[in-house]
Structure formats: structure tokens, C-alpha cells
Write a protein that holds these residues in place. Sequence first.
Motif, PDB file in Angstrom:
ATOM      1  N   TRP A   1     -15.483   3.460  -0.397  1.00 33.16           N
ATOM      2  CA  TRP A   1     -15.956   2.082  -0.200  1.00 33.16           C
ATOM      3  C   TRP A   1     -17.030   2.042   0.886  1.00 33.16           C
ATOM      4  O   TRP A   1     -18.036   1.347   0.751  1.00 33.16           O
ATOM      5  CB  TRP A   1     -14.767   1.196   0.166  1.00 33.16           C
TER       6      TRP A   1
ATOM      7  N   GLY B   1     -12.584   0.087  -6.812  1.00 30.57           N
ATOM      8  CA  GLY B   1     -12.140  -1.268  -6.527  1.00 30.57           C
ATOM      9  C   GLY B   1     -11.130  -1.385  -5.403  1.00 30.57           C
ATOM     10  O   GLY B   1     -11.117  -0.586  -4.466  1.00 30.57           O
ATOM     11  N   CYS B   2     -10.252  -2.368  -5.541  1.00 30.85           N
ATOM     12  CA  CYS B   2      -9.311  -2.720  -4.485  1.00 30.85           C
ATOM     13  C   CYS B   2      -7.879  -2.755  -5.020  1.00 30.85           C
ATOM     14  O   CYS B   2      -7.656  -2.792  -6.226  1.00 30.85           O
ATOM     15  CB  CYS B   2      -9.684  -4.087  -3.899  1.00 30.85           C
TER      16      CYS B   2
ATOM     17  N   ASN C   1      -5.012  -5.580 -13.861  1.00 30.06           N
ATOM     18  CA  ASN C   1      -6.165  -5.669 -12.966  1.00 30.06           C
ATOM     19  C   ASN C   1      -7.121  -6.792 -13.354  1.00 30.06           C
ATOM     20  O   ASN C   1      -7.253  -7.123 -14.537  1.00 30.06           O
ATOM     21  CB  ASN C   1      -6.930  -4.342 -12.957  1.00 30.06           C
TER      22      ASN C   1
ATOM     23  N   CYS D   1     -20.333  -5.954  -2.380  1.00 29.31           N
ATOM     24  CA  CYS D   1     -18.940  -5.922  -2.839  1.00 29.31           C
ATOM     25  C   CYS D   1     -17.976  -6.151  -1.684  1.00 29.31           C
ATOM     26  O   CYS D   1     -18.136  -5.569  -0.602  1.00 29.31           O
ATOM     27  CB  CYS D   1     -18.616  -4.589  -3.508  1.00 29.31           C
TER      28      CYS D   1
ATOM     29  N   THR E   1     -10.994  -7.615 -13.333  1.00 29.53           N
ATOM     30  CA  THR E   1     -12.221  -6.819 -13.269  1.00 29.53           C
ATOM     31  C   THR E   1     -13.446  -7.659 -13.576  1.00 29.53           C
ATOM     32  O   THR E   1     -13.391  -8.578 -14.392  1.00 29.53           O
ATOM     33  CB  THR E   1     -12.145  -5.654 -14.287  1.00 29.53           C
TER      34      THR E   1
ATOM     35  N   CYS F   1     -18.014  -3.821  -8.797  1.00 33.27           N
ATOM     36  CA  CYS F   1     -17.133  -3.776  -7.630  1.00 33.27           C
ATOM     37  C   CYS F   1     -15.716  -3.317  -7.964  1.00 33.27           C
ATOM     38  O   CYS F   1     -14.832  -3.353  -7.101  1.00 33.27           O
ATOM     39  CB  CYS F   1     -17.083  -5.144  -6.949  1.00 33.27           C
ATOM     40  N   GLY F   2     -15.467  -2.916  -9.195  1.00 37.08           N
ATOM     41  CA  GLY F   2     -14.160  -2.399  -9.563  1.00 37.08           C
ATOM     42  C   GLY F   2     -13.085  -3.472  -9.614  1.00 37.08           C
ATOM     43  O   GLY F   2     -13.349  -4.664  -9.414  1.00 37.08           O
TER      44      GLY F   2
ATOM     45  N   TRP G   1     -18.098   1.681  -5.158  1.00 38.15           N
ATOM     46  CA  TRP G   1     -17.086   0.641  -5.293  1.00 38.15           C
ATOM     47  C   TRP G   1     -16.293   0.703  -6.596  1.00 38.15           C
ATOM     48  O   TRP G   1     -15.456  -0.167  -6.850  1.00 38.15           O
ATOM     49  CB  TRP G   1     -17.748  -0.733  -5.200  1.00 38.15           C
TER      50      TRP G   1
ATOM     51  N   CYS H   1     -13.478  -6.933  -1.083  1.00 40.28           N
ATOM     52  CA  CYS H   1     -12.168  -7.084  -1.707  1.00 40.28           C
ATOM     53  C   CYS H   1     -11.740  -8.533  -1.616  1.00 40.28           C
ATOM     54  O   CYS H   1     -12.025  -9.219  -0.621  1.00 40.28           O
ATOM     55  CB  CYS H   1     -11.131  -6.206  -0.995  1.00 40.28           C
TER      56      CYS H   1
ATOM     57  N   GLY I   1     -12.293  -6.558  -6.957  1.00 37.50           N
ATOM     58  CA  GLY I   1     -13.449  -6.673  -6.084  1.00 37.50           C
ATOM     59  C   GLY I   1     -14.323  -7.832  -6.526  1.00 37.50           C
ATOM     60  O   GLY I   1     -14.387  -8.162  -7.705  1.00 37.50           O
TER      61      GLY I   1
END
Length: 328
Positions: free
Chosen positions: A164, A172-173, A243, A150, A245, A136-137, A169, A152, A140
Amino acid sequence: MKHGSNLITGIDRHLASWKSDDDPASGEFSDWIDTRGYPQLIVMDGGDIKFRGGPWNGIRFTGTANLKTNPYYNFTFVLNHREIYYQYNLINTSVLMRVVLQPNGSLDRLLWMDDKQEWSLYLTTQIDRCDQYAVCGPFGSCNIDSSPICVCLKGFEPTSPDQWRKTEWSQGCRHIQTLDCNPGEGFNKYSNLKLPDTRGSWYNQTMTLVECKKMCKSNCSCTAYTTTNISGTGSGCLLWFGNLTDIKRFAENGDTLYIRLSASELGTPGNEPGHDPENRSGDEDLELPVFGLSTIHKATNNFSINNKLGEGGFGPVYKAPLLRVPPR
């Protein structure tokens, strides 16, 4: 066998897969205790992470919810200035058990079935697609019981909405509101999670959670914090920078994570499209109720001098006679 590193001798013990079921040459996969930050279990596919069991939380690896107390074996994790390793020991000597990294990269625990004269699968670490690394990056959360899987995290939005919507994905967010180290920033509490990738993280095994929160709040680059040990009343401090992850949501028995958000993000409902519908009550998980700035403006009559109670180290303090705390 100790699965991990001796920090004095430099010896590192890990698992490697065979090339195939009948070819014992070295395969593509390896299983390590990664010490680049707070130690965590990872399975590598060549130079890439295939699966991340996560850091040890005092009870189990945070990403292996099926690693539980059982009548066959016990397990432990040791982390000190001399060694970092995982180990298990049989407590039922009538059984035979082994852990194998299969040629396909699956990390399996096998139990010998004497009546069938074969090895039977007792436990495997990779259960579903959410066990795929970082599916989901950044920021996510993956939940195999949701569709799509997935979402956010609260306070975040898809980095690429078009991708998305196509269920791509990997990007991500991102924060809806950029963090600027404002004193109004706080933390949203998430429960039942597989903790994010700990490479590059920082930890202290003796700090309290209160001290951990204070340290993260004082460092503008700190994005999240939690305890290192959830057993008993909890202890230790684990901080993330940058991030977050490879987060997975469990139905139960997951870990708690506190993620840094802006003041406006803390007041954002968690059920907009692209956001986590399971975190609608996220504000209820906070230590104190959170109110939006417009609500506080109204309750204090635009910070009227008539409502000022005094001033302290964090600035002026106002009474809010019109403010109503929602029932819990």
C-alpha cells in the motif's frame, strides 16, 4: 436501439469495438449490460473488466455522474421479467448523435458538427484513473482529488501495508475487526459513491430501505446494502455479499451505501493513516450516535443493577445518566 437483453427470446444487444479506426474487424472491447446480479453497465477488454459504469439507480448508472438531463436526448432503463435494457432517444431532431465503443475501449457519445463536418466528443464515460476497474482493490475507495488516490474505507486497513505504501493497491483492504455476526454489528453510511461491483448481488425492487437493512442484518454474509432507486423518496433493496470492489468517491451526485462493521469499527475515527480522511464525520451520518463500549461501561457504572430499566426482546435495557450526546 435497446442496449441489453430480452429475457424471453434470449437476444442480447451489446456494442463491440472495431479493431482499429480504419479496420471494422472485431476488436478487443465490448460493452454489455451485465445481469450476473443487479444489472450494471460494463466495458470488457477481452475477458477482463476495463470499466464499470455500475448499476442503474433510477436516475443514471451510478458510475456515470456526467450522465445528466440535457437539451439533446433523454434516456431510460427498463428492468422487468421480460427485458433488461438501456435506451436513449433524441429530443432535438436537428442534431445527430451516436454512441461508439472506440478501438481503445473508450465509450464515447459523439455529436455531429455540421459546420466542421466532423464528429465532436460530447461525453465519455471514462474520465480519470479512478474509472479503471478496481484500482483500489476490495474495500478501497478511489478519489481522484486525493493524493494518494486510494484510501481504505472506515473500519478497514490495508491488506498489505508494505504494498500500500508503494501505491500498489490491488490487494485492497480488510476489516480491522473480523465480523462474527454479533448483535452489536451495525452499518456505517457513505455518501456520494459509485456503488460496488454488483456481480453476485441480490435485489428486490419493492422493499423499503428499513426492510433492506433488516434483511442484511439478519444475514451474516451480507456486507452492505442500499436502495435500487434513489429517485423520489427512494425504493428497492440491493444487498452485497463478500468483498466490495470498485468503489469511487464523487464530489457530489453519488449514491449512498451502508457498509457492515463491528461495534468497535463503528467507533473508530476515520482519519488514521490509510483510512478515509473524508469520512471523519462518518459517525454523524448514522441514524443514531455511536458510543464505544468503554464509554457505555462508565456511563452505566459497569452495567449496574441500579441502572437497569428492564428487559426486552434484544436483552436488558440500562439508563446511562452520565452519557452526553454530542451536539449535531
